[in-house]
Design an enzyme around this catalytic site. Structure first.
Site, PDB file in Angstrom:
ATOM      1  N   LYS A  62       0.861  -1.192   0.000  1.00 35.18           N
ATOM      2  CA  LYS A  62       0.000   0.000   0.000  1.00 35.18           C
ATOM      3  C   LYS A  62       0.891   1.234   0.000  1.00 35.18           C
ATOM      4  O   LYS A  62       1.879   1.290   0.746  1.00 35.18           O
ATOM      5  CB  LYS A  62      -0.900  -0.034   1.240  1.00 35.18           C
ATOM      6  CG  LYS A  62      -1.929   1.086   1.303  1.00 35.18           C
ATOM      7  CD  LYS A  62      -2.870   0.881   2.496  1.00 35.18           C
ATOM      8  CE  LYS A  62      -3.898   1.975   2.614  1.00 35.18           C
ATOM      9  NZ  LYS A  62      -4.799   1.797   3.771  1.00 35.18           N
ATOM     10  N   SER A 104      -9.730   1.876   3.046  1.00 34.64           N
ATOM     11  CA  SER A 104      -8.872   2.597   2.125  1.00 34.64           C
ATOM     12  C   SER A 104      -7.849   1.702   1.421  1.00 34.64           C
ATOM     13  O   SER A 104      -7.245   2.136   0.450  1.00 34.64           O
ATOM     14  CB  SER A 104      -8.144   3.705   2.894  1.00 34.64           C
ATOM     15  OG  SER A 104      -7.270   3.128   3.852  1.00 34.64           O
ATOM     16  N   SER A 138      -9.820  -0.357   7.352  1.00 35.62           N
ATOM     17  CA  SER A 138      -9.299  -0.268   5.978  1.00 35.62           C
ATOM     18  C   SER A 138      -8.602  -1.504   5.431  1.00 35.62           C
ATOM     19  O   SER A 138      -8.303  -1.561   4.245  1.00 35.62           O
ATOM     20  CB  SER A 138      -8.342   0.913   5.863  1.00 35.62           C
ATOM     21  OG  SER A 138      -9.095   2.078   5.703  1.00 35.62           O
TER      22      SER A 138
END
Ligand code: GLN
Length: 488
Positions: free
Chosen positions: A81, A156, A180
Site C-alpha cells: 500500500k 482505504s 481499511s
C-alpha cells in the site's frame, strides 16, 4: 507452467519453488504480466518498478539454489500500500501533495520482508492518506472491484484488496485505522488481518491517526496471511508502541491446532441497517462453528452506539496534527503560484489535499481547539476507555467475537460519495476494534445473489491473533472460497 499460477497460495508456491518446478523470476513475471493485462480496468497500482522487482526475484532464485532460503515467503511477490516507505520508491499516500516524493529509508516491515526474501512488488492505490471506505478518494483515480468493475473495492486499502483478489500479486500489505484492511478484504473476497495495536511496527508508515493505525497482511488464504504476519510482527526499537509478541503462535502448524472456543455474538452488531444477505451468511457461519463444537454465546456491547462519534473525533484530531507536516517545504508537491513563505503553506495545502482530507483536517482542528477540546476530544478519549472496557468485559467470558465486516456487499462507484455520513457507516462494525486496540480477521463466508463476496469478522483479544487465525483456518478448510476467483 500453470497458466493461473498467480492464483496459487504463497504456501503452495513455496512448494513449487522448493521443488525447482518454478522459479521466483517466472512467478514474478507472471504476476507482472497479469497486472499489465488487467490493471487498466482496476487501477489497483499507483506505480511499480519492474526491473527492481525482477532483480529481487533473481536474487531469491540464486539463494534458493544455494540452499539459503530465508523464509517460507522467500521469492513470493508482496505488493505494498502506497503509504509504507520503501527506500528509493515513490510514496504518494494517494495524494497530490506527495507527488514526486521518493522514500529515503525502509519501513521496519519492509526491512523485515527483505530479510525474509520477499519480492517487494508495486505500490498500491488507496484513499488519500487512508481516509475513506471506497477508494474513490485517490488523486491517482478510483479503484474498481474485480468482481464487478462498476463497484468499489472498499477502502482505504482498496488497491491492496483488488490486486490480491485478481491475481496481480500473491500477497499485499494494507493499513487499518478503522477498518481499511478488513472492509476491502470483505468486498473483494479475500483475507485481511488487522493486528493488535503494537503487534506490528509503524516505523515508516505514514501516520493518519497514530493511536489507531496498524499495518497488516492481506492474502487469498488464512495460512498466507499468517505467514506474512509472522514475518512483519514483533518488537521494534524504532517504534516505542510496538510489543514483543510471541511469534511461535503464528505458524501454520499452531493455527491448525484446533481448540474448542467460546464465541461471542454481539447483539448490537446485528441490528438495523444490516443487509439481509450479509446477515444470512454470517448466521450460517455461526451455525458452522456451533456444529463444529464451539460454544456460542450472545454478548452485549452497549457502548457500540458511541463508536462512530468517538472515532471521528479522535481520528480527525490525530490526523489534523499528523498532516501538519505536509507544508510544501519538506515533502513532494509545492505550489508554483505562491508569492511568499506563508503563501507556500496555504497554496500547497489548498492545492495538494483532496476534499475528504481537508474535511478531516478542519474537523480535527475544531475538536482540538481551546474552546472545544474538553467537550469533544477529552470526552471522546473517556468514552474510548469505556469502549475498551466493554470489550474486555466481554472477553472475560468469550475467546473471540463474530460479526459482519460491513453492513452491505460492495456498493456502486459513486453511490455514497456525495454523502460522507453514509460512507462513514461502512465501518460501523470494524472501528471499535481499533479504538479498543484489539485484533480482527476478515475472511470470505459467502456470495450474494449477484455474485459479490461477503466477509466474516472475527475479533480477538489483544495479542491473540493465533486464535482468530485458527478460527479462520478452520472455516476455510470446510469452504472453498479461496478457490473462487472473480471473472476478470
Ligand atoms: N474508513 C475509515 C475512515 O475513513 C477507516 C479508514 C482506515 O481504516 N484507514 O477513516
Amino acid at each position: 507452467m500453470d497458466s493461473e499460477i498467480f492464483y496459487k497460495s504463497a504456501l503452495e508456491l513455496e512448494k513449487l519453488l522448493d521443488s525447482g518446478k518454478l522459479t521466483s523470476v517466472e512467478l514474478t513475471k507472471a504476476v507482472i504480466e497479469r497486472t499489465k493485462s488487467i490493471d487498466d480496468k482496476l487501477n489497483a497500482f499507483i506505480s511499480f518498478d519492474e526491473k527492481k522487482t525482477i532483480n529481487e526475484a533473481t536474487q531469491s532464485d540464486v539463494r534458493r539454489k544455494a540452499g539459503k532460503k530465508l523464509s517460507n515467503l522467500d521469492g513470493i511477490p508482496v505488493a505494498i500500500k502506497d503509504l509504507i516507505s520503501e527506500r528509493g520508491q515513490p510514496l504518494t499516500c494517494g495524494s497530490k501533495i506527495l507527488r514526486g516524493y521518493v522514500s529515503p529509508y525502509d519501513a521496519t516491515v519492509i526491512e523485515r520482508m527483505r530479510n525474509a526474501g520477499c519480492v517487494l512488488w508495486g505500490r498500491l492505490n488507496m484513499d488519500e492518506f487512508a481516509m475513506g471506505s471506497s477508494n474513490e478518494n485517490s488523486y491517482y483515480g478510483k479503484v474498481a472491484n474485480p468482481w464487478d468493475i462498476s463497484r468499489v473495492p472498499g477502502g482505504s486499502s482498496g488497491g491492496s484488496a483488488a490486486a490480491v483478489a485478481s491475481g496481480e500479486t500473491i500477497l499485499a500489505l494494507g493499513s487499518d485505522t478503522g477498518g481499511s484492511i478488513r472492509q476491502p478484504a470483505a468486498f473483494c473476497g479475500i483475507v485481511g488481518l488487522k493486528p493488535t495495536y503494537g503487534a506490528v511496527s509503524r516505523y515508516g508508515l505514514v501516520a493518519f491517526a497514530s493511536s489507531l493505525d496498524q499495518i497488516g497482511p492481506m492474502g487469498r488464504s488464512v495460512g498466507d496471511v499468517a505467514a506474512l504476519f509472522h514475518i512483519i510482527s514483533g518488537h521494534d526499537d524504532k517504534d516505542s508502541s510496538s510489543y514483543p509478541v510471541d511469534k511461535t503462535n503464528h505458524t501454520l502448524e499452531s493455527i491448525k491446532n484446533k481448540k474448542t472456543k467460546t464465541i461471542g455474538i454481539p447483539t448490537e452488531y446485528f441490528g438495523e441497517g444490516l443487509d439481509p444477505e450479509v446477515r444470512q451468511s454470517v448466521e450460517n457461519a455461526i451455525d458452522f462453528y456451533e456444529k463444529a463444537g464451539h460454544r456460542i454465546k450472545e454478548v452485549q456491547l452497549t457502548t457500540t452506539k458511541y463508536t462512530m462519534a468517538v472515532y471521528y473525533v479522535i481520528a480527525t484530531a490525530e490526523a489534523s496534527s499528523n498532516l501538519a507536516r505536509f507544508d510544501g517545504i519538506r515533502y513532494g508537491y509545492r505550489s508554483e503560484n505562491a508569492k511568499d513563505a506563508i503563501d507556500i503553506y496555504y497554496k500547497t495545502r489548498g492545492e495538494g489535499f483532496g476534499s475528504e482530507v481537508k474535511r478531516r483536517i478542519m474537523l480535527g482542528t475544531y475538536v482540538l481547539s481551546n474552546e472545544n477540546f474538553e467537550s469533544y476530544y477529552l470526552r471522546a478519549q473517556k468514552v474510548r476507555t469505556l469502549i475498551r472496557n466493554d470489550f474486555m468485559g466481554a472477553f472475560e467470558n468469550v475467546d473471540a467475537l463474530i460479526s459482519p465486516v460491513a453492513p452491505s456487499t460492495a456498493f456502486k462507484i459513486g453511490e455514497k460519495s456525495a454523502d460522507p455520513l453514509q460512507m462513514y457507516l461502512s465501518d460501523i462494525y470494524t472501528i471499535s476494534t481499533n479504538l479498543a486496540g484489539l485484533c480482527a480477521l476478515s475472511f470470505p463466508c459467502g456470495l450474494s445473489h449477484d455474485g459479490l463476496p461477503i466477509g466474516l469478522h472475527v475479533i480477538g483479544k489483544p495479542f491473540h491473533e493465533h486464535e482468530i487465525l485458527s478460527l479462520g483456518y478452520e472455516f476455510e478448510q470446510s469452504h472453498d472460497f479461496k478457490n473462487i476467483h472473480p471473472a476478470i
